[in-house]
Design a protein around this motif. Structure first.
Motif, PDB file in Angstrom:
ATOM      1  N   CYS A 191       0.834  -1.206   0.000  1.00 23.16           N
ATOM      2  CA  CYS A 191       0.000   0.000   0.000  1.00 23.16           C
ATOM      3  C   CYS A 191       0.868   1.255   0.000  1.00 23.16           C
ATOM      4  CB  CYS A 191      -0.919   0.015   1.214  1.00 23.16           C
ATOM      5  SG  CYS A 191      -2.289  -1.154   1.159  1.00 23.16           S
ATOM      6  N   ASN A 192       1.910   1.266   0.838  1.00 21.64           N
ATOM      7  CA  ASN A 192       2.802   2.420   0.881  1.00 21.64           C
ATOM      8  C   ASN A 192       3.520   2.610  -0.446  1.00 21.64           C
ATOM      9  OD1 ASN A 192       2.201   3.248   3.451  1.00 21.64           O
ATOM     10  ND2 ASN A 192       4.159   2.679   4.361  1.00 21.64           N
ATOM     11  N   ALA A 193       3.975   1.503  -1.053  1.00 19.24           N
ATOM     12  CA  ALA A 193       4.668   1.603  -2.336  1.00 19.24           C
ATOM     13  C   ALA A 193       3.723   2.083  -3.427  1.00 19.24           C
ATOM     14  CB  ALA A 193       5.268   0.253  -2.712  1.00 19.24           C
ATOM     15  N   ARG A 194       2.497   1.613  -3.405  1.00 21.31           N
ATOM     16  CA  ARG A 194       1.511   2.083  -4.382  1.00 21.31           C
ATOM     17  C   ARG A 194       1.289   3.581  -4.227  1.00 21.31           C
ATOM     18  NH1 ARG A 194      -4.825  -0.046  -4.892  1.00 21.31           N
ATOM     19  NH2 ARG A 194      -5.391   1.255  -6.689  1.00 21.31           N
ATOM     20  N   SER A 195       1.252   4.034  -2.981  1.00 22.40           N
ATOM     21  CA  SER A 195       1.093   5.468  -2.726  1.00 22.40           C
ATOM     22  C   SER A 195       2.275   6.247  -3.282  1.00 22.40           C
ATOM     23  CB  SER A 195       0.962   5.721  -1.221  1.00 22.40           C
ATOM     24  OG  SER A 195      -0.145   5.047  -0.675  1.00 22.40           O
ATOM     25  N   ALA A 196       3.494   5.783  -2.986  1.00 26.87           N
ATOM     26  CA  ALA A 196       4.696   6.487  -3.453  1.00 26.87           C
ATOM     27  C   ALA A 196       4.757   6.507  -4.965  1.00 26.87           C
ATOM     28  CB  ALA A 196       5.938   5.807  -2.883  1.00 26.87           C
ATOM     29  N   GLN A 197       4.419   5.397  -5.585  1.00 29.74           N
ATOM     30  CA  GLN A 197       4.433   5.327  -7.039  1.00 29.74           C
ATOM     31  C   GLN A 197       3.446   6.311  -7.656  1.00 29.74           C
ATOM     32  OE1 GLN A 197       2.666   1.872  -9.029  1.00 29.74           O
ATOM     33  NE2 GLN A 197       4.594   1.582 -10.110  1.00 29.74           N
ATOM     34  N   ALA A 198       2.339   6.543  -6.962  1.00 26.77           N
ATOM     35  CA  ALA A 198       1.304   7.434  -7.453  1.00 26.77           C
ATOM     36  C   ALA A 198       1.531   8.894  -7.065  1.00 26.77           C
ATOM     37  CB  ALA A 198      -0.058   6.981  -6.926  1.00 26.77           C
ATOM     38  N   GLY A 199       2.597   9.179  -6.331  1.00 25.67           N
ATOM     39  CA  GLY A 199       2.845  10.542  -5.891  1.00 25.67           C
ATOM     40  C   GLY A 199       1.989  10.956  -4.720  1.00 25.67           C
ATOM     41  N   LEU A 200       1.471   9.985  -3.966  1.00 28.45           N
ATOM     42  CA  LEU A 200       0.649  10.248  -2.792  1.00 28.45           C
ATOM     43  C   LEU A 200       1.463  10.004  -1.526  1.00 28.45           C
ATOM     44  CD1 LEU A 200      -2.598   8.416  -3.964  1.00 28.45           C
ATOM     45  CD2 LEU A 200      -1.966  10.815  -4.316  1.00 28.45           C
ATOM     46  N   THR A 201       0.965  10.483  -0.403  1.00 26.07           N
ATOM     47  CA  THR A 201       1.677  10.337   0.860  1.00 26.07           C
ATOM     48  C   THR A 201       1.275   9.036   1.553  1.00 26.07           C
ATOM     49  OG1 THR A 201       1.686  12.743   1.117  1.00 26.07           O
ATOM     50  CG2 THR A 201       2.219  11.438   3.055  1.00 26.07           C
ATOM     51  N   PRO A 202       2.224   8.158   1.866  1.00 24.89           N
ATOM     52  CA  PRO A 202       1.895   6.875   2.494  1.00 24.89           C
ATOM     53  C   PRO A 202       1.158   7.040   3.816  1.00 24.89           C
ATOM     54  CG  PRO A 202       4.133   6.839   1.637  1.00 24.89           C
ATOM     55  CD  PRO A 202       3.659   8.262   1.543  1.00 24.89           C
ATOM     56  N   CYS A 203       0.445   5.984   4.199  1.00 24.24           N
ATOM     57  CA  CYS A 203      -0.352   5.999   5.426  1.00 24.24           C
ATOM     58  C   CYS A 203       0.256   5.204   6.572  1.00 24.24           C
ATOM     59  CB  CYS A 203      -1.749   5.441   5.138  1.00 24.24           C
ATOM     60  SG  CYS A 203      -2.762   6.472   4.062  1.00 24.24           S
ATOM     61  N   TYR A 204       1.291   4.377   6.302  1.00 21.91           N
ATOM     62  CA  TYR A 204       1.835   3.502   7.341  1.00 21.91           C
ATOM     63  C   TYR A 204       3.250   3.907   7.718  1.00 21.91           C
ATOM     64  CZ  TYR A 204      -2.181   0.608   6.218  1.00 21.91           C
ATOM     65  OH  TYR A 204      -3.451   0.159   6.006  1.00 21.91           O
ATOM     66  N   TYR A 205       3.493   3.990   9.046  1.00 17.90           N
ATOM     67  CA  TYR A 205       4.760   4.480   9.577  1.00 17.90           C
ATOM     68  C   TYR A 205       5.218   3.597  10.725  1.00 17.90           C
ATOM     69  CZ  TYR A 205       3.578   8.539   6.783  1.00 17.90           C
ATOM     70  OH  TYR A 205       3.253   9.351   5.722  1.00 17.90           O
ATOM     71  N   THR A 206       6.501   3.669  10.995  1.00 22.59           N
ATOM     72  CA  THR A 206       7.054   2.915  12.122  1.00 22.59           C
ATOM     73  C   THR A 206       7.171   3.775  13.374  1.00 22.59           C
ATOM     74  OG1 THR A 206       9.327   3.396  11.427  1.00 22.59           O
ATOM     75  CG2 THR A 206       8.326   1.375  10.590  1.00 22.59           C
ATOM     76  N   ASP A 207       6.692   5.005  13.310  1.00 18.13           N
ATOM     77  CA  ASP A 207       6.700   5.892  14.464  1.00 18.13           C
ATOM     78  C   ASP A 207       5.385   6.650  14.528  1.00 18.13           C
ATOM     79  OD1 ASP A 207       7.550   7.455  12.094  1.00 18.13           O
ATOM     80  OD2 ASP A 207       7.691   9.099  13.543  1.00 18.13           O
ATOM     81  N   GLY A 208       5.013   7.057  15.720  1.00 17.29           N
ATOM     82  CA  GLY A 208       3.751   7.748  15.912  1.00 17.29           C
ATOM     83  C   GLY A 208       3.710   9.142  15.347  1.00 17.29           C
ATOM     84  N   GLY A 209       4.855   9.701  14.996  1.00 15.09           N
ATOM     85  CA  GLY A 209       4.895  11.045  14.430  1.00 15.09           C
ATOM     86  C   GLY A 209       4.793  11.081  12.919  1.00 15.09           C
ATOM     87  N   SER A 210       4.596   9.934  12.290  1.00 14.79           N
ATOM     88  CA  SER A 210       4.445   9.827  10.831  1.00 14.79           C
ATOM     89  C   SER A 210       5.643  10.404  10.090  1.00 14.79           C
ATOM     90  CB  SER A 210       3.157  10.528  10.368  1.00 14.79           C
ATOM     91  OG  SER A 210       2.022   9.943  10.962  1.00 14.79           O
ATOM     92  N   THR A 211       6.860  10.063  10.572  1.00 11.88           N
ATOM     93  CA  THR A 211       8.074  10.528   9.896  1.00 11.88           C
ATOM     94  C   THR A 211       8.846   9.388   9.237  1.00 11.88           C
ATOM     95  OG1 THR A 211       9.398  10.340  11.917  1.00 11.88           O
ATOM     96  CG2 THR A 211       8.303  12.452  11.513  1.00 11.88           C
ATOM     97  N   GLN A 212       8.707   8.154   9.731  1.00 11.12           N
ATOM     98  CA  GLN A 212       9.453   7.015   9.198  1.00 11.12           C
ATOM     99  C   GLN A 212       8.499   6.098   8.425  1.00 11.12           C
ATOM    100  OE1 GLN A 212      12.825   6.884   9.510  1.00 11.12           O
ATOM    101  NE2 GLN A 212      12.603   8.861  10.557  1.00 11.12           N
ATOM    102  N   VAL A 213       8.534   6.217   7.109  1.00  4.51           N
ATOM    103  CA  VAL A 213       7.633   5.429   6.262  1.00  4.51           C
ATOM    104  C   VAL A 213       7.978   3.948   6.376  1.00  4.51           C
ATOM    105  CG1 VAL A 213       6.870   5.011   3.887  1.00  4.51           C
ATOM    106  CG2 VAL A 213       7.280   7.352   4.680  1.00  4.51           C
TER     107      VAL A 213
END
Length: 383
Positions: A186-208
């Motif tokens: 899902c994250n890769a599909r977002s990046a490929q489409a020029g969209l911002t990914p929704c899943y992160y490894t930190d609560g601050g949404s900085t580490q995709v």
């Protein structure tokens, strides 16, 4: 941020800077693919696009693009005939998706409340009222072909997966994936489409999140523009197709002509199939999985919301499921995202191995790792 994509009426001064092959067509478009980088594109055929690029859209010094470029939800690459680029995906981020409108619905075993058609065996989904905001959902489960297009982009961009996935044909849903594989895709599909990914490894949404082979606790950011797995509430609202209280997306009985499941009419009074066993239309040495779109869609235009492949959701499945943990959609409320932990992730819809009882709208299941008959589809927010 979504890239702006629009068709332009190109002025004479601008046309003068184009190669002759581009000047001979009228359906031109321009997209900003990165800060300070613009792309001019025009269709040469149903699948090929010509491309030129420039750092200043007012300039007449456009040059041929030489590398693969993401254009909104399109990926174009230089593997097409000389002078053109191959269009690999749709230009529209919501193409192939259906709008699921905002609103409240009765989630869970609504039939349990109806003595005429009750399903007392479903005890972990007591009916409640849930509000869900509008979203788009893939009309089909992610197929093997769709998976491969994003997967190849992902691994070349630093993503890693625990499993490569399997399907017996390109138009059959991809399966044999972990929940983390689906989230990374899902994250890769977002990046490929020029969209911002929704899943992160930190609560601050900085580490995709990019490494599905190294399991971590994931954080979901539903304010982002990218693709993600549906919440359990979103999935059930979509599956019901705008109708209240049906056992299945289309009604209260099922036959082999309506879904891909393991028929057993002698056991289930609502199974009206003409034989017992796997759907004979799709049986093969590699299983009875069916191609996407093999049955009629539900009221929202979604296919295979019952049977074929079980579908991963975002929510944790807690043990015990009752009493419900904080965050459970079965506590009601607006846009619930499930409890903070559990024994596995929720899977909904049932699959081609399952009997009719398992493909009912209210039935809940869970898996902790790879699921042989597990697939998925994406959702995206409505801006």
């Amino acid at each position: 941020m979504r890239n702006k994509l629009c068709s332009l009426s190109i002025g004479l001064v601008f046309i003068a800077g184009l190669r002759q092959s581009a000047a001979q067509v009228t359906n031109l478009g321009i997209a900003q693919v990165a800060r300070g980088q613009f792309l001019l594109y025009w269709p040469a055929s149903a699948t090929n696009y010509g491309l030129q690029t420039v750092t200043n859209p007012a300039s007449t010094n456009w040059v041929a693009a030489t590398n693969a470029v993401a254009v909104n939800a399109a990926l174009v690459t230089n593997t097409a005939p000389a002078g053109y680029f191959r269009l690999l995906a749709t230009m529209n981020p919501t193409a192939g998706m259906a709008l699921i409108p905002a609103g409240s619905f009765t989630m869970g075993n609504y039939l349990f409340c109806n003595s005429a058609t009750n399903d007392p065996d479903i005890t972990n989904a007591i009916a409640t009222n849930v509000y869900v905001s509008a979203f788009y959902m893939d009309v089909n489960l992610v197929s093997s072909n769709q998976w491969a297009a994003v997967y190849n982009y992902a691994v070349s961009s630093g993503y890693t997966f625990a499993h490569p996935g399997f399907a017996k044909a390109g138009n059959v849903p991809i399966s044999q994936l972990s929940w983390f594989d689906c989230a990374a895709w899902c994250n890769a599909r977002s990046a490929q489409a020029g969209l911002t990914p929704c899943y992160y490894t930190d609560g601050g949404s900085t580490q995709v999140f990019t490494n599905a082979a190294n399991w971590v606790y994931l954080y979901q950011d539903m304010t982002k523009s990218g693709y993600r797995l549906p919440t359990e509430a979103e999935w059930e609202k979509a599956a019901r197709g705008g109708v209240i209280g049906n056992r299945f997306p289309w009604g209260n009985v099922i036959t082999e002509s309506q879904a891909n499941y393991n028929a057993n009419p002698a056991t289930y009074y609502y199974d009206f199939s003409t034989y017992s066993g796997y759907n004979t239309n799709f049986s093969s040495v590699n299983g009875s999985a069916s191609p996407t779109g093999s049955f009629a869609p539900n009221g929202y235009g979604l296919y295979d919301m019952a049977g074929n492949f079980s579908e991963w959701c975002w929510d944790w499945y807690p043990v015990p499921a009752i009493p419900y943990q904080a965050g459970s959609p079965y506590l009601g409320g607006a846009d619930p995202t499930g409890p903070s932990s559990g024994s596995g992730r929720v899977m909904r819809g049932g699959n081609w191995v399952d009997p009719a009882s398992s493909v009912r709208c209210a039935v809940r299941a869970a898996a902790g790792d790879t699921s042989p008959q597990g697939g998925f589809r994406c959702v995206i927010r409505v801006n």
